[in-house]
Scaffold this motif. Structure first.
Motif, short mmCIF file in Angstrom:
data_model
loop_
_atom_site.label_atom_id
_atom_site.label_comp_id
_atom_site.label_asym_id
_atom_site.label_seq_id
_atom_site.Cartn_x
_atom_site.Cartn_y
_atom_site.Cartn_z
N GLY A 1 -44.57 47.60 -9.06
CA GLY A 1 -44.03 48.05 -10.34
C GLY A 1 -43.40 49.41 -10.27
N GLY A 2 -44.21 50.45 -10.07
CA GLY A 2 -43.71 51.82 -10.09
C GLY A 2 -42.91 52.17 -8.86
N ARG A 3 -43.43 51.82 -7.71
CA ARG A 3 -42.74 52.15 -6.46
C ARG A 3 -42.43 50.84 -5.73
NH1 ARG A 3 -42.63 57.01 -3.19
NH2 ARG A 3 -42.03 56.45 -1.08
N ALA A 4 -41.17 50.47 -5.76
CA ALA A 4 -40.76 49.21 -5.13
C ALA A 4 -41.04 49.25 -3.63
CB ALA A 4 -39.28 48.97 -5.38
N LYS A 5 -41.51 48.13 -3.10
CA LYS A 5 -41.90 48.07 -1.70
C LYS A 5 -41.43 46.76 -1.09
CE LYS A 5 -45.98 48.08 1.22
NZ LYS A 5 -47.44 48.11 1.28
N LEU A 6 -40.95 46.84 0.12
CA LEU A 6 -40.58 45.66 0.88
C LEU A 6 -41.65 45.48 1.95
CD1 LEU A 6 -38.51 43.43 1.64
CD2 LEU A 6 -37.42 45.13 3.12
N ASN A 7 -42.45 44.41 1.84
CA ASN A 7 -43.49 44.26 2.85
C ASN A 7 -42.94 43.58 4.11
OD1 ASN A 7 -43.75 41.38 2.51
ND2 ASN A 7 -45.01 41.75 0.71
N ALA A 8 -43.65 43.76 5.20
CA ALA A 8 -43.18 43.31 6.50
C ALA A 8 -43.02 41.79 6.56
CB ALA A 8 -44.12 43.78 7.60
N GLU A 9 -43.95 41.08 5.95
CA GLU A 9 -43.89 39.61 5.98
C GLU A 9 -42.62 39.11 5.31
OE1 GLU A 9 -46.35 35.70 4.41
OE2 GLU A 9 -47.30 37.67 4.33
N THR A 10 -42.31 39.68 4.15
CA THR A 10 -41.10 39.29 3.43
C THR A 10 -39.86 39.66 4.24
OG1 THR A 10 -42.22 39.62 1.33
CG2 THR A 10 -39.83 39.57 1.27
N LEU A 11 -39.85 40.86 4.81
CA LEU A 11 -38.71 41.30 5.62
C LEU A 11 -38.44 40.33 6.77
CD1 LEU A 11 -36.57 43.44 6.40
CD2 LEU A 11 -38.38 44.58 7.71
N MET A 12 -39.50 39.90 7.43
CA MET A 12 -39.33 39.01 8.59
C MET A 12 -38.85 37.61 8.20
SD MET A 12 -39.77 41.10 10.93
CE MET A 12 -39.72 40.07 12.36
N ASN A 13 -38.93 37.28 6.91
CA ASN A 13 -38.48 35.96 6.46
C ASN A 13 -37.08 35.98 5.84
OD1 ASN A 13 -40.68 34.26 7.23
ND2 ASN A 13 -41.89 35.27 5.64
N ILE A 14 -36.43 37.13 5.83
CA ILE A 14 -35.06 37.20 5.31
C ILE A 14 -34.12 36.57 6.34
CG2 ILE A 14 -33.16 38.75 4.69
CD1 ILE A 14 -35.28 40.69 3.63
N GLU A 15 -33.32 35.64 5.88
CA GLU A 15 -32.39 34.95 6.78
C GLU A 15 -31.10 35.75 6.92
OE1 GLU A 15 -31.65 30.82 6.04
OE2 GLU A 15 -33.77 30.42 5.62
N LEU A 16 -30.69 35.92 8.17
CA LEU A 16 -29.42 36.57 8.48
C LEU A 16 -28.55 35.58 9.23
CD1 LEU A 16 -30.41 40.07 9.93
CD2 LEU A 16 -29.45 39.59 7.70
N TYR A 17 -27.28 35.61 8.93
CA TYR A 17 -26.33 34.80 9.67
C TYR A 17 -25.65 35.72 10.67
CZ TYR A 17 -27.30 31.46 6.05
OH TYR A 17 -27.93 30.60 5.20
N ILE A 18 -25.88 35.46 11.94
CA ILE A 18 -25.32 36.33 12.97
C ILE A 18 -24.56 35.48 13.99
CG2 ILE A 18 -27.14 38.04 12.70
CD1 ILE A 18 -28.40 37.04 15.26
N PRO A 19 -23.51 36.05 14.56
CA PRO A 19 -22.79 35.33 15.61
C PRO A 19 -23.72 35.06 16.80
CG PRO A 19 -21.54 37.25 14.89
CD PRO A 19 -22.90 37.34 14.26
N VAL A 20 -23.61 33.89 17.38
CA VAL A 20 -24.42 33.55 18.55
C VAL A 20 -24.00 34.41 19.74
CG1 VAL A 20 -25.00 31.70 20.17
CG2 VAL A 20 -24.78 31.19 17.73
N ASP A 21 -22.71 34.72 19.82
CA ASP A 21 -22.19 35.51 20.93
C ASP A 21 -22.62 36.98 20.77
OD1 ASP A 21 -20.74 36.77 22.93
OD2 ASP A 21 -18.78 36.04 22.25
N PHE A 22 -23.46 37.44 21.67
CA PHE A 22 -23.98 38.81 21.62
C PHE A 22 -22.86 39.83 21.72
CE2 PHE A 22 -26.03 42.57 23.52
CZ PHE A 22 -27.02 42.78 22.58
N LEU A 23 -21.86 39.57 22.56
CA LEU A 23 -20.73 40.50 22.69
C LEU A 23 -19.96 40.63 21.39
CD1 LEU A 23 -19.43 39.65 26.28
CD2 LEU A 23 -20.73 41.64 25.54
N GLU A 24 -19.85 39.55 20.65
CA GLU A 24 -19.18 39.62 19.35
C GLU A 24 -19.97 40.51 18.39
OE1 GLU A 24 -17.41 36.79 15.77
OE2 GLU A 24 -18.36 35.86 17.50
N GLN A 25 -21.29 40.39 18.42
CA GLN A 25 -22.13 41.27 17.60
C GLN A 25 -21.90 42.73 17.99
OE1 GLN A 25 -26.33 40.25 17.40
NE2 GLN A 25 -25.82 38.15 17.99
#
Length: 107
Positions: free
Chosen positions: A46-70
């Motif tokens: 409520g007062g101090r917004a917090k992002l917990n580690a479990e939630t952070l690790m479940n955020i989906e990111l779309y990233i290029p498969v090619d590491f060099l492109e990243q």
């Protein structure tokens, strides 16, 4: 706020430190990918917004498969950030010069 750091840093207990897996996820790319996510739905508290580690690790990111492109994407945006910072500094200096001229002219 999302920051990219390299080397030793001192962080507090409200900070998440992430490092991409070698050859799979490039750190600078991750910085820019995470900076574009609206974290509002993921924070709790409520007062101090917090992002917990479990939630952070479940955020989906779309990233290029090619590491060099990243890498190229991360470098591209890093260069834009550097240019933006450079020109912001130049603008500040010009505004200070203008202000000094105006003070002297109308003093």
């Amino acid at each position: 706020p999302v920051q990219y750091v390299n080397g030793k840093v001192w962080v507090n207990n409200h900070t998440h430190v992430l490092k991409g897996k070698a050859g799979i996820a490039e750190n600078r790319f991750l910085k820019y990918a995470f900076s574009q996510i609206d974290m509002t739905p993921y924070v709790v508290g409520g007062g101090r917004a917090k992002l917990n580690a479990e939630t952070l690790m479940n955020i989906e990111l779309y990233i290029p498969v090619d590491f060099l492109e990243q890498q190229r994407i991360g470098e591209f945006f890093s260069k834009i950030d550097a240019l933006t910072e450079y020109y912001a500094d130049q603008l500040k200096k010009l505004q200070e010069i203008k202000s000094a001229f105006l003070e002297n002219m109308f003093a």
